[in-house]
Design a protein around this motif. Structure first.
Motif, PDB file in Angstrom:
ATOM      1  N   ARG A  16     -61.968   7.682 -54.536  1.00  0.00           N
ATOM      2  CA  ARG A  16     -61.443   6.618 -53.663  1.00  0.00           C
ATOM      3  C   ARG A  16     -60.053   6.111 -54.046  1.00  0.00           C
ATOM      4  NH1 ARG A  16     -65.733   5.006 -50.406  1.00  0.00           N
ATOM      5  NH2 ARG A  16     -64.186   3.698 -49.427  1.00  0.00           N
ATOM      6  N   GLY A  18     -57.294   7.572 -53.309  1.00  0.00           N
ATOM      7  CA  GLY A  18     -56.330   7.940 -52.272  1.00  0.00           C
ATOM      8  C   GLY A  18     -55.635   9.274 -52.520  1.00  0.00           C
ATOM      9  N   LEU A 135     -56.543   2.921 -60.332  1.00  0.00           N
ATOM     10  CA  LEU A 135     -56.923   1.658 -59.703  1.00  0.00           C
ATOM     11  C   LEU A 135     -57.720   0.839 -60.702  1.00  0.00           C
ATOM     12  CD1 LEU A 135     -58.348   2.690 -56.192  1.00  0.00           C
ATOM     13  CD2 LEU A 135     -56.147   1.596 -56.667  1.00  0.00           C
ATOM     14  N   VAL A 139     -60.035  -3.527 -57.763  1.00  0.00           N
ATOM     15  CA  VAL A 139     -59.458  -2.950 -56.546  1.00  0.00           C
ATOM     16  C   VAL A 139     -60.341  -1.828 -56.004  1.00  0.00           C
ATOM     17  CG1 VAL A 139     -57.476  -1.745 -55.564  1.00  0.00           C
ATOM     18  CG2 VAL A 139     -57.111  -3.604 -57.187  1.00  0.00           C
ATOM     19  N   SER A 140     -60.861  -0.972 -56.886  1.00  0.00           N
ATOM     20  CA  SER A 140     -61.760   0.090 -56.392  1.00  0.00           C
ATOM     21  C   SER A 140     -62.950  -0.516 -55.681  1.00  0.00           C
ATOM     22  CB  SER A 140     -62.360   0.966 -57.472  1.00  0.00           C
ATOM     23  OG  SER A 140     -61.594   1.225 -58.503  1.00  0.00           O
ATOM     24  N   LYS A 142     -63.110  -3.236 -54.073  1.00  0.00           N
ATOM     25  CA  LYS A 142     -62.712  -3.749 -52.755  1.00  0.00           C
ATOM     26  C   LYS A 142     -62.518  -2.645 -51.729  1.00  0.00           C
ATOM     27  CE  LYS A 142     -60.352  -8.006 -54.125  1.00  0.00           C
ATOM     28  NZ  LYS A 142     -59.273  -7.899 -55.116  1.00  0.00           N
ATOM     29  N   ARG A 143     -62.325  -1.410 -52.205  1.00  0.00           N
ATOM     30  CA  ARG A 143     -62.140  -0.317 -51.228  1.00  0.00           C
ATOM     31  C   ARG A 143     -63.459   0.055 -50.551  1.00  0.00           C
ATOM     32  NH1 ARG A 143     -56.974   3.466 -52.722  1.00  0.00           N
ATOM     33  NH2 ARG A 143     -55.601   1.685 -52.997  1.00  0.00           N
ATOM     34  N   ASP A 178     -52.535   0.948 -56.250  1.00  0.00           N
ATOM     35  CA  ASP A 178     -52.846  -0.231 -55.441  1.00  0.00           C
ATOM     36  C   ASP A 178     -51.587  -0.725 -54.729  1.00  0.00           C
ATOM     37  OD1 ASP A 178     -54.055  -2.420 -54.322  1.00  0.00           O
ATOM     38  OD2 ASP A 178     -53.862  -3.662 -56.125  1.00  0.00           O
TER      39      ASP A 178
END
Ligand code: DGP
Ligand code: NA
Ligand code: NA
Length: 207
Positions: A16, A18, A135, A139-140, A142-143, A178
């Motif tokens: 995740r 990106g 990340l 933050v991960s 939140k993805r 991020d």
């Protein structure tokens, strides 16, 4: 007169981060600028070995940890002649995961260590650069939720990340992932350009 070789440009990171999006954007940007480039990803689920790996990741089959590790590695070896030929013919390869994912994911399992996992990777073409898209855990999270594949769990990914940090050497660039997709793309394109310049005339080495 032969042109220059392509570069082997590898993306690594936890799930995740990106990677796939950035790989595809980079390939498009390079092709538009007239730099021949192609996308590759590992595991390549389309080969005979890749199909077994796909079933394993989808939890349709169970396999001992060491056996499946060797299949992931064999999947890279299946493509090794293709990698060498493409690079020699001037095509740069933008690779979505490589040996480092192989080692970081497998060694995150109990009873598997980095050194044992690294062994079957020895002799594969060595990347000109490895970009780790990084990340923070917050933050991960939140993805969104992970999918249902094997390995898609927070604790496991934490171990994978710590293994990546143990594997990194001077070839690696740790990138804070991020940020908006387009900004990250510009940053990556810049790194590609400098790697492309500095690798001209250098032979392809092996891990
Ligand atoms: P992807 O198709 O990029 O989502 O990768 C599939 C999953 O397989 C992902 O969780 C990372 C993991 N993986 C990739 N390469 C290897 C490997 O060589 N060994 C192991 N054990 N896992 C890997
Ligand atoms: Na995945
Ligand atoms: Na991917």
């Amino acid at each position: 007169m032969m042109g220059r070789r392509g570069v082997l440009f590898v993306f690594e990171g936890c799930d995740r981060a990106g990677k796939t999006t950035q790989c595809r954007m980079l390939v498009d940007a390079l092709c538009k600028r007239g730099i021949p480039a192609e996308y590759m990803n590992f595991p390549d689920r389309s080969t005979a070995i890749g199909k077994i790996i796909n079933d394993y990741l989808l939890k349709k089959v169970e396999l001992p940890d060491k056996a499946v590790h060797l299949l992931f590695s064999a999947n890279r070896w299946e493509l090794e002649p293709v990698i060498k030929n493409k690079l020699a013919s001037g095509v740069s390869l933008i690779v979505d995961r490589y040996s480092y994912s192989g080692v970081a994911f497998s060694a995150a399992k109990k009873g598997m260590d980095l050194k044992w996992c690294w062994n079957p990777e020895i002799g594969l073409p060595e990347p000109d650069a490895v970009l780790l898209l990084n990340l923070t855990e917050e933050v991960s999270a939140k993805r969104g939720d992970f999918g249902l594949e094997r390995y898609e769990a927070t604790d496991f990914q934490r171990k994978v990340k710590s293994n990546f940090m143990d594997l990194k050497d001077s070839l690696w660039k740790i990138i804070d992932a991020d940020k908006p997709v387009e900004n990250l793309h510009v940053e990556i394109l810049d790194i590609f350009n400098s790697v492309y310049e500095s690798s001209a005339g250098k032979p392809i080495t092996v891990l």
